[in-house]
Structures are given as C-alpha cells and as structure tokens.
Design a protein around this motif. Sequence first.
Motif, PDB file in Angstrom:
ATOM      1  N   ASP A 345     -38.470  28.741 -76.288  1.00 16.92           N
ATOM      2  CA  ASP A 345     -38.258  29.000 -74.859  1.00 16.92           C
ATOM      3  C   ASP A 345     -39.179  30.110 -74.359  1.00 16.92           C
ATOM      4  OD1 ASP A 345     -36.350  27.074 -74.738  1.00 16.92           O
ATOM      5  OD2 ASP A 345     -34.635  28.450 -74.703  1.00 16.92           O
ATOM      6  N   ASP A 346     -39.585  29.964 -73.090  1.00 14.76           N
ATOM      7  CA  ASP A 346     -40.479  30.934 -72.466  1.00 14.76           C
ATOM      8  C   ASP A 346     -39.892  32.346 -72.551  1.00 14.76           C
ATOM      9  OD1 ASP A 346     -42.974  31.050 -70.813  1.00 14.76           O
ATOM     10  OD2 ASP A 346     -41.610  32.098 -69.473  1.00 14.76           O
ATOM     11  N   GLY A 347     -40.708  33.279 -73.005  1.00 12.98           N
ATOM     12  CA  GLY A 347     -40.284  34.687 -73.045  1.00 12.98           C
ATOM     13  C   GLY A 347     -39.637  35.115 -74.349  1.00 12.98           C
ATOM     14  N   THR A 348     -39.426  34.174 -75.281  1.00 14.11           N
ATOM     15  CA  THR A 348     -38.830  34.529 -76.578  1.00 14.11           C
ATOM     16  C   THR A 348     -39.756  35.481 -77.331  1.00 14.11           C
ATOM     17  OG1 THR A 348     -37.822  32.327 -76.670  1.00 14.11           O
ATOM     18  CG2 THR A 348     -37.858  33.603 -78.720  1.00 14.11           C
ATOM     19  N   THR A 349     -39.187  36.534 -77.912  1.00 16.27           N
ATOM     20  CA  THR A 349     -40.011  37.461 -78.695  1.00 16.27           C
ATOM     21  C   THR A 349     -39.916  37.095 -80.167  1.00 16.27           C
ATOM     22  OG1 THR A 349     -38.200  39.039 -78.737  1.00 16.27           O
ATOM     23  CG2 THR A 349     -39.863  39.362 -77.044  1.00 16.27           C
ATOM     24  N   VAL A 350     -41.064  37.166 -80.828  1.00 15.55           N
ATOM     25  CA  VAL A 350     -41.176  36.816 -82.251  1.00 15.55           C
ATOM     26  C   VAL A 350     -42.078  37.853 -82.920  1.00 15.55           C
ATOM     27  CG1 VAL A 350     -40.797  34.324 -81.967  1.00 15.55           C
ATOM     28  CG2 VAL A 350     -43.109  35.261 -81.709  1.00 15.55           C
ATOM     29  N   GLU A 351     -42.248  37.709 -84.244  1.00 19.23           N
ATOM     30  CA  GLU A 351     -43.198  38.559 -84.967  1.00 19.23           C
ATOM     31  C   GLU A 351     -44.230  37.675 -85.643  1.00 19.23           C
ATOM     32  OE1 GLU A 351     -40.395  40.916 -87.436  1.00 19.23           O
ATOM     33  OE2 GLU A 351     -41.661  42.583 -86.759  1.00 19.23           O
ATOM     34  N   VAL A 352     -45.487  38.120 -85.622  1.00 26.00           N
ATOM     35  CA  VAL A 352     -46.572  37.356 -86.241  1.00 26.00           C
ATOM     36  C   VAL A 352     -47.166  38.172 -87.386  1.00 26.00           C
ATOM     37  CG1 VAL A 352     -48.751  36.139 -85.863  1.00 26.00           C
ATOM     38  CG2 VAL A 352     -47.085  36.301 -84.002  1.00 26.00           C
ATOM     39  N   GLU A 353     -47.265  37.526 -88.554  1.00 25.86           N
ATOM     40  CA  GLU A 353     -47.874  38.178 -89.716  1.00 25.86           C
ATOM     41  C   GLU A 353     -49.382  37.959 -89.669  1.00 25.86           C
ATOM     42  OE1 GLU A 353     -46.065  36.983 -93.430  1.00 25.86           O
ATOM     43  OE2 GLU A 353     -47.692  37.893 -94.577  1.00 25.86           O
ATOM     44  N   THR A 354     -50.116  38.965 -89.205  1.00 29.07           N
ATOM     45  CA  THR A 354     -51.570  38.867 -89.057  1.00 29.07           C
ATOM     46  C   THR A 354     -52.250  39.620 -90.202  1.00 29.07           C
ATOM     47  OG1 THR A 354     -52.024  40.921 -87.862  1.00 29.07           O
ATOM     48  CG2 THR A 354     -51.112  39.097 -86.558  1.00 29.07           C
ATOM     49  N   PRO A 355     -53.548  39.407 -90.386  1.00 28.65           N
ATOM     50  CA  PRO A 355     -54.270  40.178 -91.414  1.00 28.65           C
ATOM     51  C   PRO A 355     -54.259  41.669 -91.098  1.00 28.65           C
ATOM     52  CG  PRO A 355     -55.648  38.418 -90.521  1.00 28.65           C
ATOM     53  CD  PRO A 355     -54.431  38.465 -89.678  1.00 28.65           C
ATOM     54  N   ASP A 356     -53.963  42.018 -89.836  1.00 36.09           N
ATOM     55  CA  ASP A 356     -53.913  43.419 -89.425  1.00 36.09           C
ATOM     56  C   ASP A 356     -52.479  43.936 -89.384  1.00 36.09           C
ATOM     57  OD1 ASP A 356     -56.805  43.333 -88.858  1.00 36.09           O
ATOM     58  OD2 ASP A 356     -56.212  42.030 -87.213  1.00 36.09           O
ATOM     59  N   GLY A 357     -51.571  43.216 -90.033  1.00 33.11           N
ATOM     60  CA  GLY A 357     -50.179  43.653 -90.123  1.00 33.11           C
ATOM     61  C   GLY A 357     -49.255  42.856 -89.224  1.00 33.11           C
ATOM     62  N   MET A 358     -47.950  43.168 -89.310  1.00 33.39           N
ATOM     63  CA  MET A 358     -46.951  42.485 -88.474  1.00 33.39           C
ATOM     64  C   MET A 358     -47.122  42.944 -87.032  1.00 33.39           C
ATOM     65  SD  MET A 358     -44.888  40.290 -89.577  1.00 33.39           S
ATOM     66  CE  MET A 358     -43.639  39.774 -90.684  1.00 33.39           C
ATOM     67  N   ARG A 359     -47.092  41.996 -86.104  1.00 33.76           N
ATOM     68  CA  ARG A 359     -47.233  42.307 -84.681  1.00 33.76           C
ATOM     69  C   ARG A 359     -46.110  41.623 -83.900  1.00 33.76           C
ATOM     70  NH1 ARG A 359     -52.577  43.751 -82.763  1.00 33.76           N
ATOM     71  NH2 ARG A 359     -53.559  44.908 -84.453  1.00 33.76           N
ATOM     72  N   ASN A 360     -45.627  42.298 -82.877  1.00 35.56           N
ATOM     73  CA  ASN A 360     -44.689  41.662 -81.963  1.00 35.56           C
ATOM     74  C   ASN A 360     -45.456  40.710 -81.034  1.00 35.56           C
ATOM     75  OD1 ASN A 360     -42.358  43.014 -82.899  1.00 35.56           O
ATOM     76  ND2 ASN A 360     -42.976  44.843 -81.751  1.00 35.56           N
ATOM     77  N   ALA A 361     -44.806  39.627 -80.664  1.00 36.06           N
ATOM     78  CA  ALA A 361     -45.462  38.628 -79.815  1.00 36.06           C
ATOM     79  C   ALA A 361     -44.433  37.979 -78.906  1.00 36.06           C
ATOM     80  CB  ALA A 361     -46.149  37.574 -80.673  1.00 36.06           C
ATOM     81  N   THR A 362     -44.933  37.337 -77.837  1.00 35.95           N
ATOM     82  CA  THR A 362     -44.072  36.620 -76.895  1.00 35.95           C
ATOM     83  C   THR A 362     -44.545  35.181 -76.776  1.00 35.95           C
ATOM     84  OG1 THR A 362     -43.777  38.690 -75.683  1.00 35.95           O
ATOM     85  CG2 THR A 362     -43.108  36.673 -74.552  1.00 35.95           C
ATOM     86  N   VAL A 363     -43.574  34.278 -76.745  1.00 41.61           N
ATOM     87  CA  VAL A 363     -43.859  32.840 -76.619  1.00 41.61           C
ATOM     88  C   VAL A 363     -43.940  32.476 -75.133  1.00 41.61           C
ATOM     89  CG1 VAL A 363     -42.909  30.532 -77.081  1.00 41.61           C
ATOM     90  CG2 VAL A 363     -42.688  32.357 -78.802  1.00 41.61           C
ATOM     91  N   HIS A 364     -44.942  31.659 -74.766  1.00 49.27           N
ATOM     92  CA  HIS A 364     -45.107  31.221 -73.373  1.00 49.27           C
ATOM     93  C   HIS A 364     -45.129  29.700 -73.303  1.00 49.27           C
ATOM     94  CE1 HIS A 364     -46.096  35.368 -72.443  1.00 49.27           C
ATOM     95  NE2 HIS A 364     -46.993  35.352 -73.406  1.00 49.27           N
ATOM     96  N   GLU A 365     -44.318  29.145 -72.383  1.00 49.26           N
ATOM     97  CA  GLU A 365     -44.305  27.681 -72.252  1.00 49.26           C
ATOM     98  C   GLU A 365     -45.558  27.159 -71.584  1.00 49.26           C
ATOM     99  OE1 GLU A 365     -40.805  25.749 -70.792  1.00 49.26           O
ATOM    100  OE2 GLU A 365     -39.476  26.948 -72.067  1.00 49.26           O
ATOM    101  N   GLU A 366     -46.115  27.916 -70.634  1.00 49.02           N
ATOM    102  CA  GLU A 366     -47.310  27.468 -69.903  1.00 49.02           C
ATOM    103  C   GLU A 366     -48.554  28.086 -70.531  1.00 49.02           C
ATOM    104  OE1 GLU A 366     -47.197  25.314 -67.248  1.00 49.02           O
ATOM    105  OE2 GLU A 366     -45.035  25.176 -67.615  1.00 49.02           O
ATOM    106  N   SER A 367     -49.692  27.446 -70.286  1.00 51.62           N
ATOM    107  CA  SER A 367     -50.957  28.044 -70.706  1.00 51.62           C
ATOM    108  C   SER A 367     -51.286  29.219 -69.764  1.00 51.62           C
ATOM    109  CB  SER A 367     -52.070  27.002 -70.664  1.00 51.62           C
ATOM    110  OG  SER A 367     -52.201  26.487 -69.363  1.00 51.62           O
ATOM    111  N   TYR A 368     -52.236  30.039 -70.163  1.00 47.66           N
ATOM    112  CA  TYR A 368     -52.602  31.195 -69.348  1.00 47.66           C
ATOM    113  C   TYR A 368     -53.356  30.789 -68.092  1.00 47.66           C
ATOM    114  CZ  TYR A 368     -51.345  34.372 -73.134  1.00 47.66           C
ATOM    115  OH  TYR A 368     -50.652  35.077 -74.078  1.00 47.66           O
ATOM    116  N   ILE A 369     -54.239  29.772 -68.240  1.00 48.45           N
ATOM    117  CA  ILE A 369     -55.031  29.325 -67.091  1.00 48.45           C
ATOM    118  C   ILE A 369     -54.937  27.806 -66.986  1.00 48.45           C
ATOM    119  CG2 ILE A 369     -56.653  31.236 -67.073  1.00 48.45           C
ATOM    120  CD1 ILE A 369     -58.678  29.467 -68.534  1.00 48.45           C
TER     121      ILE A 369
END
Length: 369
Positions: A345-369
């Motif tokens: 769902d739009d606006g859900t917060t999650v965590e992403v395991e990146t090579p630069d460490g764990m990062r907070n992220a937000t899910v978006h239903e629509e594209s940016y542009i």
Amino acid sequence: MSVPLLSVTRRTRRTPFTDRVNASSVKAYTVYNHMLLPTVFGSVEDDYHHLKRNVQVWDVSCERQIEIRGPDAGRLIQMLTPRDLGSMTMGQCLYTPMVDETGGMLNDPVTLKLAEDRYWVSVADSDLLFWIKGLAYGLRLEIDVDEPDVSPLAIQGPKADDLVARVFGEEVRDIRFFRYAMLPFEGRHLVVARSGYSKQGGFEIYVDGSDLGEPLWDALFAAGEDLDVRPGCPNLIERIEARLLSYGNDMTRENTPHECGLGRFCQTQQAIGCVGRDALLRVAVEGPVRQIRSLSINGDALTPCSGIWPVFGGGKRVGRVTSSAWSPDFNTNVAIGMIRMTHWDDGTTVEVETPDGMRNATVHEESYI
Ligand code: THG
C-alpha cells in the motif's frame, strides 16, 4: 578501484552507429540482446538533466526487431501475448507483455503491425527469437521468422519534435503516441514512431539498412546544433522515476504480467490462442500476491543496484529492490522493487538491505513521473 574494460567480439555485436557513438566519447556500455548499448556519456546525472531539458539521439539498435511474416503471422503474434491484438491496425505500436505456458514473462516488447501479414516485435533483452521459431516450426505455421537489419535510433527529450521535424518534415508533429508514419530519408521510407524508453517524449526511427545509420546520425546532429542535441542513452535515473521496467532486472520468467503491474496491457479472456492464457486466467482468480512498486530509499546517494536488495517489513522479508538511483529532482534515492501485498500500500514504510547498510524506505503506488 580500476574499471575493467569490455572485450568486444563478434558476439558483442556493434551497431550501425557504434563508430559515431565512440567518436562522441561514450563512457560506458552494457550488452543487451548480444549487442552494444551505451549507458553513460557525460555522467548519468549530466545526461539526466540534459534529457529533461533538451533533446538526445540514442543508439538503441539493441532493441532488435523480430520480423514475423506470412499468412499465419497474426495467429502467431496472438499466441505470444495476453494483450488482445484483434483490433490492432497498421500504423500502431503496442506494448505487449509476452508469456510462456505458465504465464511467466518472456519479454516485454513493443509490437508493430506493418501489414496484415507482417509484424515487427521490438524485443527487450531475452532470446525471444528462439521461442517464436520453435512455436512456428512445431506448429507448422506458414510464416518466416527472422531478425532483419533494422536498428532503432531514438530521439528523446522536450525538443525532439523540433529536431525530428527538421529532418523528416512537419508531419511528424501529427504522429500520435505509439503510432508510426512511413517517412522518406535519402529516398527510403522509414518507420518513424512516437515512442521511446523515457517519459520526456520523442520518436523512434527504425533504421532499415545499416548503410543509412551514419547519414541519419549526421543529419540529426547537423540539424540540431542550435538545440544542443547530444548523444544519449536510456537514462537509469529517469527510467526509474518513470517506472519503465527493465526485463531481466525488474522482472523475469518468475513473474506474471500482473505482478509486473502490466495487467492494463492484458485482456487475457479475449486473447484466444495465447499460450499462457489458461495459466493467467487461473492466477487472475486470486490476483497477484506481490507487485512492482516505486520506492524512495532514505539517506544519501547509494551505490547503484547491480543485483537484488532484500526488503524487510517488521523484521520479515517482504520483497526486493532491483533498480535504484539517486534522483536530483526528487532529492532521494528512487527505486523499483517487487513488494508483497502485506506491504504494497502507498506510504508503507519498509527497510532495504543495501550495500551501504540498512536504510528506511517508503513504498509508492504511483511512479514519480
Ligand atoms: N522501444 C522499442 N523497443 C523496445 C523498447 C522501447 N524494446 C525493448 C524495451 N524498450 C521494451 N520495454 C519497454 C518498456 C516500456 C515501454 C516500452 C518498451 C513504454 N512504456 C510506456 C509506459 O509504461 O508508460 C508506455 C506504454 C503504453 O502506454 O503503451 O514505452 O522503448 N521500440
């Protein structure tokens, strides 16, 4: 760290524009459909700003055409896709998810109807030719399947209409989105379509005959000097903002079109003959349990994504990120990923395991542009 070079051989096919691209100091290539595809000219960020303001010429020859020709061409094309092609007309281009017998994505090409018995399938990076040849031979269809000497050249950016009008004439302004016209260049008629792998607008010219490549390239650059025309390529940042999917990166044979957010391009019930029809009708009853989403990943610019970054919600695995880039316009890391329905769902917060460490992220239903 030193950057390894790419050894180019016959398997890493050159294009009709490769000499021109090299002369304009391309910085990096990738390989797509066993062919060179430029990925950087100035820098990915400089290319991005220029694309959004001006006009660029892209060597996208690697968008190879599979030509399907013969009395059974229409029947075969419909076998490949759950998009209903029953009302497709000449002059049309259609974005067509193509699936196997399990409903798994094999490719996401643009299909052009050139005549009642002649189509081009402008493929993404998978060897779809072999699948099509196999079907044609196995079913004894009356068609020829080949890869002709056709190399798309894309003109993208807000000034694309002005540039293409100077070379092909004012009538290009009347070409509608995902339609094409046959327009003359040096005495030969070329498909000029309003399409392309960006949201900045523009055209794709299907250069039919390698010998026309350099003359067309030169004509465009001569005509566009005062428009600041530059060589460019599909831009990682812009395509993530636009959520244009990359086959093999954002989706594979493991995914259905519905998981890829391509359900709007499927009319499976009407697509009689589609090889994946029964499988897709079966999964459509339940609906997908994961789907493509845009994400914004907090913090400063991340290392580019070259694989899979796991996504977590409440400590549990809920998906993956497969493409990511720093967006100057949105001032965040923009990303594309496949997210389970519990967290899509739009606006859900999650965590992403990146090579630069764990990062907070937000899910978006629509594209940016
Ligand atoms: N142009 C052509 N061939 C191609 C591509 C292209 N082959 C390879 C690859 N790109 C195929 N993938 C895509 C992905 C997205 C789009 C086109 C080809 C695209 N999508 C728009 C969107 O999703 O907003 C519009 C789709 C529509 O509304 O019909 O353009 O770029 N020749």
